[in-house]
Design a protein around this motif. Structure first.
Motif, PDB file in Angstrom:
ATOM      1  N   SER A 179       0.913  -1.227   0.003  1.00 16.29           N
ATOM      2  CA  SER A 179       0.034  -0.138   0.140  1.00 16.29           C
ATOM      3  C   SER A 179       0.905   1.233   0.104  1.00 16.29           C
ATOM      4  N   SER A 180       0.255   2.456  -0.733  1.00 19.20           N
ATOM      5  CA  SER A 180       1.120   3.625  -0.586  1.00 19.20           C
ATOM      6  C   SER A 180       1.106   4.304   0.817  1.00 19.20           C
ATOM      7  N   ALA A 181       0.009   3.935   1.558  1.00 17.74           N
ATOM      8  CA  ALA A 181      -0.318   4.836   2.821  1.00 17.74           C
ATOM      9  C   ALA A 181       0.826   4.430   3.745  1.00 17.74           C
ATOM     10  N   THR A 182       1.215   5.247   4.591  1.00 14.12           N
ATOM     11  CA  THR A 182       2.237   5.160   5.326  1.00 14.12           C
ATOM     12  C   THR A 182       1.788   5.036   6.808  1.00 14.12           C
ATOM     13  N   LYS A 183       0.803   5.684   7.076  1.00 14.97           N
ATOM     14  CA  LYS A 183       0.163   5.772   8.567  1.00 14.97           C
ATOM     15  C   LYS A 183      -1.506   5.937   8.476  1.00 14.97           C
ATOM     16  N   GLY A 184      -1.981   5.605   9.777  1.00 16.12           N
ATOM     17  CA  GLY A 184      -3.373   5.770   9.623  1.00 16.12           C
ATOM     18  C   GLY A 184      -4.074   4.774  10.633  1.00 16.12           C
ATOM     19  N   GLU A 185      -5.356   4.704  10.655  1.00 18.84           N
ATOM     20  CA  GLU A 185      -6.232   3.899  11.588  1.00 18.84           C
ATOM     21  C   GLU A 185      -6.106   2.760  11.194  1.00 18.84           C
ATOM     22  N   ILE A 186      -6.165   1.520  12.018  1.00 14.39           N
ATOM     23  CA  ILE A 186      -6.493   0.090  12.013  1.00 14.39           C
ATOM     24  C   ILE A 186      -7.903  -0.075  12.122  1.00 14.39           C
ATOM     25  N   VAL A 187      -8.391  -0.805  10.971  1.00  9.97           N
ATOM     26  CA  VAL A 187      -9.900  -0.866  10.903  1.00  9.97           C
ATOM     27  C   VAL A 187     -10.157  -2.339  11.197  1.00  9.97           C
ATOM     28  N   ASP A 240       1.225 -13.791  17.153  1.00  9.77           N
ATOM     29  CA  ASP A 240       0.883 -13.499  15.699  1.00  9.77           C
ATOM     30  C   ASP A 240      -0.026 -12.435  15.590  1.00  9.77           C
ATOM     31  N   LEU A 241       0.400 -11.476  14.854  1.00 12.90           N
ATOM     32  CA  LEU A 241      -0.465 -10.279  14.551  1.00 12.90           C
ATOM     33  C   LEU A 241      -0.679 -10.022  13.103  1.00 12.90           C
ATOM     34  N   ALA A 242      -2.055  -9.643  13.026  1.00 17.29           N
ATOM     35  CA  ALA A 242      -2.498  -9.185  11.635  1.00 17.29           C
ATOM     36  C   ALA A 242      -3.369  -8.342  11.730  1.00 17.29           C
ATOM     37  N   VAL A 243      -3.295  -6.970  11.231  1.00 16.95           N
ATOM     38  CA  VAL A 243      -4.116  -5.703  11.123  1.00 16.95           C
ATOM     39  C   VAL A 243      -4.427  -5.376   9.874  1.00 16.95           C
ATOM     40  N   ALA A 244      -5.681  -4.785   9.545  1.00 12.69           N
ATOM     41  CA  ALA A 244      -6.025  -4.548   8.292  1.00 12.69           C
ATOM     42  C   ALA A 244      -6.051  -2.917   8.455  1.00 12.69           C
ATOM     43  N   VAL A 245      -5.452  -2.382   7.467  1.00 18.39           N
ATOM     44  CA  VAL A 245      -5.509  -0.779   7.256  1.00 18.39           C
ATOM     45  C   VAL A 245      -6.128  -0.245   6.311  1.00 18.39           C
ATOM     46  N   ASP A 246      -6.950  -1.036   6.002  1.00 18.12           N
ATOM     47  CA  ASP A 246      -8.028  -0.746   4.406  1.00 18.12           C
ATOM     48  C   ASP A 246      -9.396  -1.492   4.740  1.00 18.12           C
ATOM     49  N   GLU A 247     -10.434  -0.744   4.517  1.00 17.52           N
ATOM     50  CA  GLU A 247     -11.586  -1.464   4.852  1.00 17.52           C
ATOM     51  C   GLU A 247     -11.862  -2.696   3.664  1.00 17.52           C
ATOM     52  N   ASP A 248     -11.349  -2.636   2.612  1.00 17.70           N
ATOM     53  CA  ASP A 248     -11.248  -3.806   1.786  1.00 17.70           C
ATOM     54  C   ASP A 248     -10.381  -4.860   1.879  1.00 17.70           C
ATOM     55  N   ALA A 249      -9.529  -4.723   2.723  1.00 13.52           N
ATOM     56  CA  ALA A 249      -8.376  -5.905   3.084  1.00 13.52           C
ATOM     57  C   ALA A 249      -8.974  -7.004   3.607  1.00 13.52           C
ATOM     58  N   GLN A 250      -8.506  -8.005   3.134  1.00 14.50           N
ATOM     59  CA  GLN A 250      -9.003  -9.411   3.750  1.00 14.50           C
ATOM     60  C   GLN A 250      -7.820 -10.091   4.919  1.00 14.50           C
ATOM     61  N   LEU A 251      -8.218 -10.171   5.903  1.00 12.18           N
ATOM     62  CA  LEU A 251      -7.291 -10.791   7.062  1.00 12.18           C
ATOM     63  C   LEU A 251      -7.077 -12.209   6.600  1.00 12.18           C
ATOM     64  N   ASP A 278       6.350   4.605   8.310  1.00 11.89           N
ATOM     65  CA  ASP A 278       7.790   5.289   8.358  1.00 11.89           C
ATOM     66  C   ASP A 278       8.343   5.207   9.615  1.00 11.89           C
ATOM     67  N   ALA A 279       7.610   5.227  10.539  1.00 13.96           N
ATOM     68  CA  ALA A 279       8.426   5.311  12.093  1.00 13.96           C
ATOM     69  C   ALA A 279       8.352   3.862  12.570  1.00 13.96           C
ATOM     70  N   VAL A 323       3.027  -2.891   4.688  1.00 17.17           N
ATOM     71  CA  VAL A 323       1.572  -2.882   4.459  1.00 17.17           C
ATOM     72  C   VAL A 323       1.537  -3.738   3.258  1.00 17.17           C
ATOM     73  N   GLN A 324       1.161  -4.963   3.059  1.00 17.78           N
ATOM     74  CA  GLN A 324       0.733  -5.857   1.790  1.00 17.78           C
ATOM     75  C   GLN A 324      -0.770  -6.297   1.910  1.00 17.78           C
ATOM     76  N   ASP A 325      -1.081  -5.800   0.718  1.00 18.42           N
ATOM     77  CA  ASP A 325      -2.770  -6.054   0.519  1.00 18.42           C
ATOM     78  C   ASP A 325      -3.475  -5.556   1.528  1.00 18.42           C
ATOM     79  N   GLY A 326      -3.332  -4.456   1.895  1.00 19.25           N
ATOM     80  CA  GLY A 326      -3.927  -3.844   2.977  1.00 19.25           C
ATOM     81  C   GLY A 326      -3.765  -4.216   4.263  1.00 19.25           C
ATOM     82  N   VAL A 327      -2.659  -5.103   4.594  1.00 23.01           N
ATOM     83  CA  VAL A 327      -2.673  -5.845   5.882  1.00 23.01           C
ATOM     84  C   VAL A 327      -1.262  -5.579   6.251  1.00 23.01           C
ATOM     85  N   ILE A 328      -0.972  -5.333   7.730  1.00 19.95           N
ATOM     86  CA  ILE A 328       0.325  -5.842   8.221  1.00 19.95           C
ATOM     87  C   ILE A 328       0.309  -6.900   8.968  1.00 19.95           C
TER      88      ILE A 328
END
Length: 501
Positions: A242-250, A409-420, A302-303, A373-378
């Motif tokens: 993803s091009s997004a570098t920071k934001g909310e976990i959805v 094991d952590l998996a967080v979505a940063v995009d509403e359309d992301a698939q965990l 980034d951080a 971030v890969q496919d909207g998921v960290i």
């Protein structure tokens, strides 16, 4: 694994340097020969520790040794291994490199009966594979398997601290099925020996004349080159990042088993208790790990920081007497904080009716400090969790501070359309997992001061880990030491029950 020609590989390489050599090749050969030319590479080193918990197991419980030879070395403090004199080729069209390294690593434990040697280590950025020849010595003789894939590598532009994931073949080599798809140690490639540059005969901004009479020219790097293009990751994660570098976990999930030996103890013949997951949390079948859900929080790639909270709770009960329990522990509102790969795991703790909020249960350490971030998921797998002083108190002294707990094991979505990613284990009872009973979890031991020995502790045929919760092959752990661990735990909780009563 598809068959392919064996090419020498080096165990430490810097992609930027390789790319620079590739760029030089393109600048000095004609268009009719550039496609066929591969730039030779030399002087590389590869550093990889396999997996920290495995090294700890070998030199600790297994009383074994690591012996690097033929140029290979190990960092002090039971650290990572470095393989040297890497040679190979760089493909200027595909922007990939293929390297082979010198050095061997012998891993031996007489107590646990293994003798393994890794040699001819190779790395291919096109396939993202790390391979090695594996030699095993047993009473039946010695066998060698060439080009065994040990890990897949998430290739980065600077080729430093690249995340690795262990393969099924690696799990077989290391002796535990739990290693398959587990996060390995980060891998780094650097060029230690730089070829002596030849002064250019023309200014660097002037293209070299086209050579049409030379079929396979050998490119010569120049001392004045200032740009270092990096290999294109055609098989790595870059295209989907993803091009997004920071934001909310959805959304998000946290997988954690607390500690395998603790789960076994609770439902075993001493505590004769139960484990109940609720509030959206689930437990995998077979008295497995827990999954906490509905992750929320923030991230900044980034951080390299992440802060997440998860819904769900898990309750441990045991030592019941006339309807009262000597062990009644609930963990809820789990949270993780990570900064550069290090951080904390906190939870609200309710023990025998006394509740404490935001208790720091464990210190966390990820294999890599880099968040991607890969496919909207960290996604972070196999994050090491070490019990804190506060965590030890929360468990009533059941374990001491510094004990290694089950990995996180952590998996967080940063995009509403992301698939965990889907949960690796099945819930025991759907939305609210419950396990328990009087010695129903593979119990084979007795009661009282001798404690209990469960199927997972003694090994059996299940292939689960040893009672310590560390990544120890079951067959390597003697039954006697397992009984001691279980018995000690039983005495602590039984004593606590008597004091409470």
């Amino acid at each position: 694994m598809p068959a392919r020609a064996r090419r020498p590989l080096a165990l430490a390489a810097a992609v930027a340097t390789a790319a620079a050599l590739g760029a030089t090749a393109l600048a000095t050969v004609g268009a009719t020969t550039a496609a066929a030319a591969e730039t030779p590479l030399a002087g590389y080193e590869l550093t990889w520790g396999i997996k920290q918990s495995y090294r700890t197991y070998v030199t600790g419980m297994a009383a074994g040794t690591f012996t690097p030879a033929d140029g290979a070395t190990q960092a002090t403090g039971n650290g990572a291994f470095t393989f040297v004199d890497g040679t190979g080729t760089y493909d200027p069209e595909a922007h990939t490199l293929d390297l082979g390294f010198k050095g061997t690593l012998n891993i031996v434990s007489k107590a646990h009966g293994f003798d393994i040697t890794l040699s001819d280590v190779k790395f291919d950025s096109a396939t993202t594979e790390l391979t090695a020849d594996v030699t095993k010595t047993t009473a039946a003789g010695t066998t060698t398997t060439d080009d065994t894939p040990l890990a897949t590598v998430t290739v980065t532009r600077d080729m430093k601290d690249m995340a690795t994931k262990l393969t099924a073949e690696a799990a077989d080599v290391l002796g535990s099925a739990s290693y398959e798809n587990a996060a390995g140690d980060p891998l780094t490639l650097v060029q230690k020996t730089t070829p002596t540059p030849t002064p250019p005969t023309t200014p660097p901004t002037t293209p070299a004349p086209t050579k049409t009479t030379t079929a396979t020219p050998t490119p010569t790097p120049t001392a004045t080159q200032t740009t270092t293009p990096s290999p294109t990751q055609t098989t790595g994660p870059s295209p989907s990042e993803s091009s997004a570098t920071k934001g909310e976990i959805v959304d998000g999930t946290l997988g954690w088993g607390v500690k395998e030996s603790f789960r076994s103890y609770v439902v075993g013949s001493v505590a004769q208790g139960s484990i109940t997951a609720s509030g959206g949390a689930t437990q995998a079948t077979g008295n497995g790990v827990f999954t906490f859900v509905d992750g929320t929080g923030t991230y900044d790639t980034d951080a390299d920081t992440l802060s997440a909270a998860f819904a769900g709770a898990v309750n441990f009960k045991g030592h019941e007497t006339n309807g009262e329990y000597g062990l009644d522990l609930t963990l809820s509102d789990l949270k993780t904080e990570l900064d550069g790969g290090s951080g904390e795991l906190t939870a609200d703790v309710d023990s025998l009716g006394a509740k404490s909020e935001d208790v720091v249960l464990a210190e966390l350490k990820a294999a890599s400090g880099q968040l991607t971030v890969q496919d909207g998921v960290i996604e972070l797998d196999d994050v090491t969790a070490t019990l804190t002083d506060a965590g030890a108190k929360a468990f009533g002294g059941f374990y001491t501070a510094g004990t290694e707990l089950d990995p996180v094991d952590l998996a967080v979505a940063v995009d509403e359309d992301a698939q965990l990613p889907e949960d690796g284990g099945e819930s025991a009872t759907g939305g609210s997992g419950t396990s328990g009973g009087s010695g129903t979890s593979g119990t084979t031991g007795g009661t009282g001061t001798t404690g209990s020995t469960t199927g997972s502790i003694t090994g059996g045929t299940s292939g689960s880990l040893a009672s310590t919760g560390s990544d120890v092959p079951v067959g390597a752990l003697g039954a006697a030491s397992a009984v001691i661990v279980a018995a000690g735990a039983g005495v602590v909780v039984a004593t606590r029950r008597r004091l409470t009563a």
